[in-house]
Write an enzyme that holds these catalytic residues in place. Structure first.
Site, PDB file in Angstrom:
ATOM      1  N   ASN A   7       0.857  -1.192   0.000  1.00 48.01           N
ATOM      2  CA  ASN A   7       0.000   0.000   0.000  1.00 48.01           C
ATOM      3  C   ASN A   7       0.894   1.243   0.000  1.00 48.01           C
ATOM      4  O   ASN A   7       1.702   1.442   0.914  1.00 48.01           O
ATOM      5  CB  ASN A   7      -0.892  -0.044   1.248  1.00 48.01           C
ATOM      6  CG  ASN A   7      -1.848   1.139   1.309  1.00 48.01           C
ATOM      7  OD1 ASN A   7      -1.440   2.269   1.085  1.00 48.01           O
ATOM      8  ND2 ASN A   7      -3.096   0.876   1.620  1.00 48.01           N
ATOM      9  N   HIS A  10       0.991   6.241   1.862  1.00 48.06           N
ATOM     10  CA  HIS A  10       1.742   7.197   2.678  1.00 48.06           C
ATOM     11  C   HIS A  10       2.924   7.817   1.954  1.00 48.06           C
ATOM     12  O   HIS A  10       3.512   8.784   2.438  1.00 48.06           O
ATOM     13  CB  HIS A  10       2.114   6.585   4.022  1.00 48.06           C
ATOM     14  CG  HIS A  10       0.885   6.367   4.855  1.00 48.06           C
ATOM     15  ND1 HIS A  10      -0.119   7.314   4.925  1.00 48.06           N
ATOM     16  CD2 HIS A  10       0.448   5.326   5.585  1.00 48.06           C
ATOM     17  CE1 HIS A  10      -1.098   6.865   5.697  1.00 48.06           C
ATOM     18  NE2 HIS A  10      -0.781   5.640   6.093  1.00 48.06           N
ATOM     19  N   HIS A  43      -5.533   3.682  -1.714  1.00 52.18           N
ATOM     20  CA  HIS A  43      -6.868   4.045  -1.264  1.00 52.18           C
ATOM     21  C   HIS A  43      -7.155   5.457  -1.761  1.00 52.18           C
ATOM     22  O   HIS A  43      -6.518   6.413  -1.314  1.00 52.18           O
ATOM     23  CB  HIS A  43      -6.898   3.990   0.277  1.00 52.18           C
ATOM     24  CG  HIS A  43      -8.238   4.250   0.872  1.00 52.18           C
ATOM     25  ND1 HIS A  43      -8.476   4.156   2.221  1.00 52.18           N
ATOM     26  CD2 HIS A  43      -9.429   4.608   0.324  1.00 52.18           C
ATOM     27  CE1 HIS A  43      -9.741   4.430   2.482  1.00 52.18           C
ATOM     28  NE2 HIS A  43     -10.338   4.723   1.344  1.00 52.18           N
ATOM     29  N   ARG A  45      -9.237   8.190  -1.233  1.00 49.19           N
ATOM     30  CA  ARG A  45     -10.234   8.633  -0.246  1.00 49.19           C
ATOM     31  C   ARG A  45     -11.083   9.740  -0.827  1.00 49.19           C
ATOM     32  O   ARG A  45     -10.637  10.507  -1.695  1.00 49.19           O
ATOM     33  CB  ARG A  45      -9.536   9.129   1.025  1.00 49.19           C
ATOM     34  CG  ARG A  45      -8.788   8.036   1.778  1.00 49.19           C
ATOM     35  CD  ARG A  45      -8.279   8.576   3.102  1.00 49.19           C
ATOM     36  NE  ARG A  45      -9.362   8.821   4.016  1.00 49.19           N
ATOM     37  CZ  ARG A  45      -9.710   8.011   5.020  1.00 49.19           C
ATOM     38  NH1 ARG A  45      -9.031   6.917   5.259  1.00 49.19           N
ATOM     39  NH2 ARG A  45     -10.733   8.303   5.790  1.00 49.19           N
ATOM     40  N   ARG A  49      -6.969  12.954   0.585  1.00 49.12           N
ATOM     41  CA  ARG A  49      -5.913  13.441   1.478  1.00 49.12           C
ATOM     42  C   ARG A  49      -4.533  12.912   1.097  1.00 49.12           C
ATOM     43  O   ARG A  49      -3.528  13.489   1.451  1.00 49.12           O
ATOM     44  CB  ARG A  49      -6.228  13.126   2.931  1.00 49.12           C
ATOM     45  CG  ARG A  49      -6.079  11.677   3.310  1.00 49.12           C
ATOM     46  CD  ARG A  49      -6.104  11.500   4.817  1.00 49.12           C
ATOM     47  NE  ARG A  49      -7.420  11.696   5.364  1.00 49.12           N
ATOM     48  CZ  ARG A  49      -7.905  10.999   6.405  1.00 49.12           C
ATOM     49  NH1 ARG A  49      -7.161  10.082   6.974  1.00 49.12           N
ATOM     50  NH2 ARG A  49      -9.109  11.212   6.858  1.00 49.12           N
ATOM     51  N   GLU A  70      -8.499   0.498  -3.139  1.00 48.56           N
ATOM     52  CA  GLU A  70      -9.388   0.558  -1.968  1.00 48.56           C
ATOM     53  C   GLU A  70     -10.280   1.773  -2.129  1.00 48.56           C
ATOM     54  O   GLU A  70      -9.804   2.856  -2.490  1.00 48.56           O
ATOM     55  CB  GLU A  70      -8.568   0.740  -0.688  1.00 48.56           C
ATOM     56  CG  GLU A  70      -7.779  -0.458  -0.293  1.00 48.56           C
ATOM     57  CD  GLU A  70      -6.960  -0.163   0.965  1.00 48.56           C
ATOM     58  OE1 GLU A  70      -7.163   0.876   1.612  1.00 48.56           O
ATOM     59  OE2 GLU A  70      -6.103  -0.981   1.266  1.00 48.56           O
ATOM     60  N   THR A 101      -8.460   3.716   8.251  1.00 47.71           N
ATOM     61  CA  THR A 101      -9.703   2.947   8.221  1.00 47.71           C
ATOM     62  C   THR A 101      -9.873   2.219   9.555  1.00 47.71           C
ATOM     63  O   THR A 101      -9.129   1.302   9.862  1.00 47.71           O
ATOM     64  CB  THR A 101      -9.658   1.936   7.061  1.00 47.71           C
ATOM     65  OG1 THR A 101      -9.126   2.599   5.929  1.00 47.71           O
ATOM     66  CG2 THR A 101     -11.038   1.419   6.731  1.00 47.71           C
ATOM     67  N   GLU A 151     -11.232  -9.247   2.971  1.00 52.09           N
ATOM     68  CA  GLU A 151      -9.988  -8.835   3.620  1.00 52.09           C
ATOM     69  C   GLU A 151     -10.289  -8.655   5.105  1.00 52.09           C
ATOM     70  O   GLU A 151     -11.082  -7.789   5.488  1.00 52.09           O
ATOM     71  CB  GLU A 151      -9.443  -7.532   3.033  1.00 52.09           C
ATOM     72  CG  GLU A 151      -8.168  -7.087   3.758  1.00 52.09           C
ATOM     73  CD  GLU A 151      -7.410  -5.954   3.079  1.00 52.09           C
ATOM     74  OE1 GLU A 151      -7.510  -5.796   1.841  1.00 52.09           O
ATOM     75  OE2 GLU A 151      -6.696  -5.230   3.784  1.00 52.09           O
ATOM     76  N   HIS A 190      -3.960  -4.287   7.729  1.00 46.93           N
ATOM     77  CA  HIS A 190      -4.086  -3.160   8.659  1.00 46.93           C
ATOM     78  C   HIS A 190      -3.230  -3.397   9.906  1.00 46.93           C
ATOM     79  O   HIS A 190      -3.463  -4.349  10.638  1.00 46.93           O
ATOM     80  CB  HIS A 190      -5.529  -2.873   9.087  1.00 46.93           C
ATOM     81  CG  HIS A 190      -5.711  -1.402   9.374  1.00 46.93           C
ATOM     82  ND1 HIS A 190      -5.269  -0.822  10.521  1.00 46.93           N
ATOM     83  CD2 HIS A 190      -6.209  -0.407   8.610  1.00 46.93           C
ATOM     84  CE1 HIS A 190      -5.508   0.474  10.473  1.00 46.93           C
ATOM     85  NE2 HIS A 190      -6.071   0.760   9.320  1.00 46.93           N
TER      86      HIS A 190
HETATM   87  N1  PXP Z   1      -6.016  -2.851   4.049  1.00 44.52           N
HETATM   88  C1  PXP Z   1      -6.955  -1.879   4.097  1.00 44.52           C
HETATM   89  C2  PXP Z   1      -8.331  -2.214   3.619  1.00 44.52           C
HETATM   90  C3  PXP Z   1      -6.655  -0.588   4.553  1.00 44.52           C
HETATM   91  O1  PXP Z   1      -7.610   0.363   4.589  1.00 44.52           O
HETATM   92  C4  PXP Z   1      -5.324  -0.298   4.936  1.00 44.52           C
HETATM   93  C5  PXP Z   1      -4.967   1.091   5.387  1.00 44.52           C
HETATM   94  O2  PXP Z   1      -5.098   1.964   4.326  1.00 44.52           O
HETATM   95  C6  PXP Z   1      -4.373  -1.329   4.850  1.00 44.52           C
HETATM   96  C7  PXP Z   1      -4.749  -2.599   4.430  1.00 44.52           C
HETATM   97  C8  PXP Z   1      -2.938  -1.110   5.198  1.00 44.52           C
HETATM   98  O3  PXP Z   1      -2.799  -0.806   6.557  1.00 44.52           O
HETATM   99  P1  PXP Z   1      -1.386  -0.354   7.124  1.00 44.52           P
HETATM  100  O4  PXP Z   1      -1.046   0.953   6.467  1.00 44.52           O
HETATM  101  O5  PXP Z   1      -1.639  -0.231   8.591  1.00 44.52           O
HETATM  102  O6  PXP Z   1      -0.405  -1.421   6.765  1.00 44.52           O
END
Ligand code: PXP
Length: 237
Positions: A7, A10, A43, A45, A49, A70, A101, A151, A190
């Site tokens: 992901n 960030h 994601h 959003r 953001r 996402e 999330t 998921e 997550h």
């Molecule tokens: N899966 C989903 C559905 C999420 O919303 C997120 C956070 O955006 C993640 C995985 C990844 O989470 P993390 O950034 O804590 O690894």
């Protein structure tokens, strides 16, 4: 062996802190692929953001592994996803004020909205995964609305200590069996990091792990490609 979806939200968060062009999540996605990522996850959003529409369009053209978008379960986001056609859409709940999330989607209370979104995406050839807490009634409803995958939200697991850790792992294992019995694919994500990923990766039904924050954090110290490679190593060990 569970696959790794990286992901890259960030990376875009750092860019948006200055509203400039760097660092570009497109660069990070290329380095993630070089580090062995099996998929790229982002994601989009509703408040934009971090990831921007332009990022998703460019990543659709440049990413050569699985592209997982996402998104909130709204008609506007489904319209956007239908233009982009990611390989997979993961439907997540979204609140503007949250830092990330915070919980799984409540499909039991929003059955028809979710079912409509799932149908529209699947009709366009997009696989659909639903981000859920490890809750039996939500998982059963996922099958009911036609999802391909669930998921499991590992947020609680990732914060648990001591006996709570064992309990939350057992809850995930139980949910995994239910998802398998319902013939859906199992994903999780997550809060997973280099320390806590292995027990989740070892769940026999596990097909895909989506991990962002810990990889981006480590990448600041060791570079993106290495951070992804290290996480692949943790999953494979
Ligand atoms: N899966 C989903 C559905 C999420 O919303 C997120 C956070 O955006 C993640 C995985 C990844 O989470 P993390 O950034 O804590 O690894």
């Amino acid at each position: 062996m569970a696959k790794l979806g990286v992901n890259i939200d960030h990376v875009a968060t750092v860019r948006q802190a200055r509203k400039t062009y760097e660092p570009d999540p497109v660069w990070a996605a290329s380095l993630a692929e070089m580090g062995g990522a099996d998929g790229i996850t982002m994601h989009l959003r509703e408040d934009r953001r971090h990831i921007q529409d332009r990022d998703v369009r460019l990543l659709r053209e440049t990413v050569t592994v699985k592209l997982n978008l996402e998104m909130a379960c709204t008609p506007e986001m489904v319209d956007f996803a239908l233009q982009i056609k990611p390989d997979q859409a993961t439907l997540v709940p979204e609140k503007r004020e949250e830092v990330t999330t915070e919980g799984g989607l409540d499909i039991v209370s929003n059955r028809s909205t979710v079912a409509t979104a799932v149908r529209r995406l699947k009709d366009a050839g997009v696989e659909v995964s639903l981000f859920l807490d490890p809750d039996a009634s939500q998982i059963e409803m996922a099958k009911n609305v036609g999802a391909d995958a669930v998921e499991l939200h590992t947020g609680q697991y990732s914060l648990a200590l001591g006996t709570q850790f064992d309990e939350s792992l057992a809850t995930l294992q139980q949910a995994a069996k239910q998802i398998r019995d319902l013939e859906m694919t199992l994903h999780a994500g997550h809060g997973l990091n280099y320390q806590n990923v292995q027990p989740v990766a070892r769940i026999p039904e596990m097909s895909e792990l989506n991990i962002g924050h810990s990889i981006v954090a480590r990448s600041l110290m060791v570079g993106f490609e290495r951070a992804v490679r290290d996480m692949k190593g943790c999953i494979e060990r």
